[in-house]
Each structure stands twice: as structure tokens, then as C-alpha cells.
Scaffold this active site. Structure first.
Site, short mmCIF file in Angstrom:
data_model
loop_
_atom_site.label_atom_id
_atom_site.label_comp_id
_atom_site.label_asym_id
_atom_site.label_seq_id
_atom_site.Cartn_x
_atom_site.Cartn_y
_atom_site.Cartn_z
N ASN A 187 34.86 45.26 40.04
CA ASN A 187 34.66 44.74 38.68
C ASN A 187 33.88 43.44 38.81
O ASN A 187 34.45 42.40 39.13
CB ASN A 187 36.03 44.52 38.02
CG ASN A 187 35.89 43.94 36.63
OD1 ASN A 187 34.79 43.85 36.09
ND2 ASN A 187 37.01 43.53 36.04
N LYS A 219 32.55 41.72 36.55
CA LYS A 219 32.74 40.84 35.39
C LYS A 219 31.39 40.24 34.98
O LYS A 219 30.36 40.91 35.11
CB LYS A 219 33.79 39.76 35.69
CG LYS A 219 35.09 40.37 36.22
CD LYS A 219 36.22 39.39 36.30
CE LYS A 219 37.45 40.08 36.87
NZ LYS A 219 38.62 39.23 36.87
N HIS A 242 40.91 45.65 29.90
CA HIS A 242 41.13 44.60 30.91
C HIS A 242 41.82 43.42 30.22
O HIS A 242 41.55 43.14 29.05
CB HIS A 242 39.79 44.17 31.52
CG HIS A 242 39.96 43.28 32.71
ND1 HIS A 242 40.26 41.95 32.58
CD2 HIS A 242 39.92 43.55 34.03
CE1 HIS A 242 40.39 41.42 33.79
NE2 HIS A 242 40.18 42.37 34.70
N GLU A 272 41.31 40.39 30.33
CA GLU A 272 40.38 39.39 29.77
C GLU A 272 39.87 39.85 28.41
O GLU A 272 39.64 39.05 27.51
CB GLU A 272 39.22 39.16 30.75
CG GLU A 272 39.70 38.37 31.97
CD GLU A 272 38.96 38.68 33.26
OE1 GLU A 272 37.87 39.27 33.22
OE2 GLU A 272 39.51 38.35 34.34
N GLU A 303 47.38 45.53 36.57
CA GLU A 303 46.83 44.23 36.94
C GLU A 303 47.71 43.12 36.37
O GLU A 303 47.53 42.71 35.21
CB GLU A 303 45.42 44.07 36.38
CG GLU A 303 44.42 45.07 36.93
CD GLU A 303 43.01 44.50 36.93
OE1 GLU A 303 42.41 44.46 38.00
OE2 GLU A 303 42.54 44.10 35.86
N GLY A 363 42.40 36.65 39.83
CA GLY A 363 41.54 35.49 40.10
C GLY A 363 42.31 34.27 40.58
O GLY A 363 41.76 33.17 40.65
N SER A 396 43.67 39.82 42.81
CA SER A 396 43.47 39.20 44.13
C SER A 396 43.58 40.18 45.29
O SER A 396 44.15 39.84 46.34
CB SER A 396 44.41 38.00 44.31
OG SER A 396 44.15 37.02 43.32
P1 PGA Z 1 40.44 39.54 41.05
O1 PGA Z 1 40.16 40.31 39.66
O2 PGA Z 1 40.31 40.57 42.15
O3 PGA Z 1 39.37 38.49 41.12
O4 PGA Z 1 41.80 38.98 40.98
C1 PGA Z 1 40.67 41.60 39.43
C2 PGA Z 1 40.31 42.08 38.06
O5 PGA Z 1 40.34 41.28 37.11
O6 PGA Z 1 39.98 43.26 37.87
#
Ligand code: PGA
Length: 253
Positions: A9, A11, A97, A99, A169, A175, A215
Site C-alpha cells: 500500500n 498510500k 482503510h 485512514e 489492521e 505506521g 508495521s
Molecule cells: P504500515 O501501514 O505498514 O506503514 O504500518 C500499513 C497500512 O496502513 O496498510
């Protein structure tokens, strides 16, 4: 064996040229995926055609969208419809997601509409769920994800639900560098599968891939993916570094 997936992803990161270079480096590793393994690149909308032309579905590498709009078509300036994705031969789309839920106010009901449109247009939705830190601290994460699933998914038929991918998630792990432990991941994935089994039966529940996201790194992917109910990962930060994502693809069961 259930389908195992390494999904990148990106982003809102990377220029077009940086994205091209990253994709080239990863594909140059020529990792031969087994029939049950897939690698998916969820890239920004303008990069979809480039990615689509570089990856090859026959080799189990796919391009994906990070989002889609919940209406079929019309006067929604700036939005991208599922039909548009389908017309570019895109076959995967991330839906819900955290976000998107947080910054764009996407509700479980809106996500249910997106799932319908994806399935109608032959696109496999990667449906994200997961709790915030306060919910985990209050130990109500199981009820929270059950509600996310029941409000967005349970209107789907068994045939439809077999065609989706779920990504668990936990928001506190996204993140942050704070990964769920293998015990936490396995426990939640088994819980999600039991929710599906309760509604659709064991056989269907056993077919749905459930990815872990939050992560995932080159040095923890193998351990996480080794959990019986973890079928790969949805990867943000580590998917932007070719050698790390190559290692993560190689960690698939
Ligand atoms: P990350 O993000 O691996 O940077 O924690 C995962 C995601 O949001 O899909």
C-alpha cells in the site's frame, strides 16, 4: 491452501518516477510465486496504468487501487468509480482503510456500498478492519471488529463473501513501528474467521484470506505469516523499500 497475499500500500507516497523505479527493482528479483501466492501493488490512481502494464496477472502480480467511490457514476468531481477501475482491468481495490475511515469519514454503511460495486465489477475488495488503541486498551476490540464486519459485509451472499479479502489492521500498529505480536495477530484472525463461520459456515470462512497490516517489516513478516490464520500482509512503509518488500514477498507461506 488458502490464497496468501503480499499487498503493498503505497498510500500518497512516491513520484511517478520513484514508483516506476521501485516496481522495476521488485519485479527484477523475479520471485516465482506459487499458484496460491499473490503480490499486489496498491498504487496512487494516476499510476494504475503504468503498474498494470508492468505486472502480469499470469505470474500472480497485480495492480490495485487504494480506494474507489461508493456511487456508480455521475457528478462527483475528482472521484474514481469502480467501473472505471474495471475498464483498466484492475482486479483489486482496498476498501475501508482506517485512514479513509478517519480522514474521509467513511462509515461501515458507505463501505458496504463500495463492496457491492466492487463485486458487481469483478474487483476483489481488500476490506480493512481494525481497532484504535483506546478500544484495545478497553479490551473491546473483538466486539468492535465484529460490528465492522456485520455492518459492511453481512448483506453479502456466501458466493460474494468468498470473493473478498479481509485485512486486519490495528490502528495502533499502522505506521508506528509497533507491530501486533504473533499471539495478538493470530487471536484476532481466528476471531474474524469465527465471525465469518458464524454467519456463513466454516467452509466459507476457511476460504477467505485474512491479511495482517500494521508495521509489517522484512524482519517480522515470516513470523507473522507463519500464524495459521494469517494469510499474508498489507504493507505500508516497508513496501516503499524494494529490498524490504522483496523479503516480505519471500516470507509468504
Ligand atoms: P504500515 O501501514 O505498514 O506503514 O504500518 C500499513 C497500512 O496502513 O496498510
Amino acid at each position: 491452501m488458502r490464497t496468501q497475499i503480499a499487498a503493498a500500500n503505497w498510500k500518497m507516497n512516491l513520484t511517478f518516477q520513484q514508483g516506476e523505479k521501485l516496481l522495476d527493482e521488485i519485479l527484477a528479483a523475479e520471485i516465482k510465486l506459487k499458484d496460491h501466492q499473490k503480490t499486489i501493488f496498491a498504487v496512487p490512481f494516476p499510476y494504475l496504468t503504468m503498474t498494470r502494464s508492468e505486472v502480469s496477472d499470469e505470474k500472480n502480480y497485480y495492480a490495485a487501487a487504494q480506494n474507489c467511490y461508493h456511487k456508480k457514476s455521475g457528478a462527483y468531481t475528482g472521484e474514481i468509480s469502480v467501473e472505471m477501475l474495471h475498464s483498466l482491468n484492475i482486479t483489486y481495490c482496498i476498501v475501508g482503510h482506517s485512514e479513509r475511515r478517519e480522514y474521509f469519514s467513511e462509515t461501515n454503511a458507505i463501505l458496504a456500498e463500495k463492496l457491492n460495486l466492487c463485486l458487481e465489477n469483478f474487483i476483489t475488495p481488500i476490506f480493512c478492519c481494525g481497532e484504535a488503541l483506546a478500544i484495545r486498551e478497553a479490551e473491546t476490540q473483538n466486539e468492535f471488529v465484529a460490528q465492522q464486519l456485520s455492518e459492511s459485509l453481512f448483506h453479502l451472499s456466501s458466493e460474494q463473501v468468498k470473493k473478498i479479502v479481509i485485512a486486519y489492521e490495528p490502528i495502533w500498529a499502522i505506521g508506528t513501528g509497533k507491530t501486533a505480536t504473533t499471539d495478538q495477530a493470530q487471536e484476532m484472525h481466528a476471531h474474524l474467521r469465527s465471525i465469518l463461520a458464524g454467519h456463513y459456515g466454516e467452509n466459507i470462512a476457511n476460504e477467505v484470506p485474512i491479511l495482517y497490516g500494521g508495521s509489517v517489516k522484512a524482519n517480522n513478516a515470516k513470523e507473522l505469516f507463519s500464524c495459521p490464520d494469517v494469510d499474508g500482509g498489507l504493507v505500508g512503509g516497508a513496501s516503499l523499500v524494494s529490498k524490504d518488500f522483496i523479503e516480505i514477498i519471500r516470507s509468504l507461506k
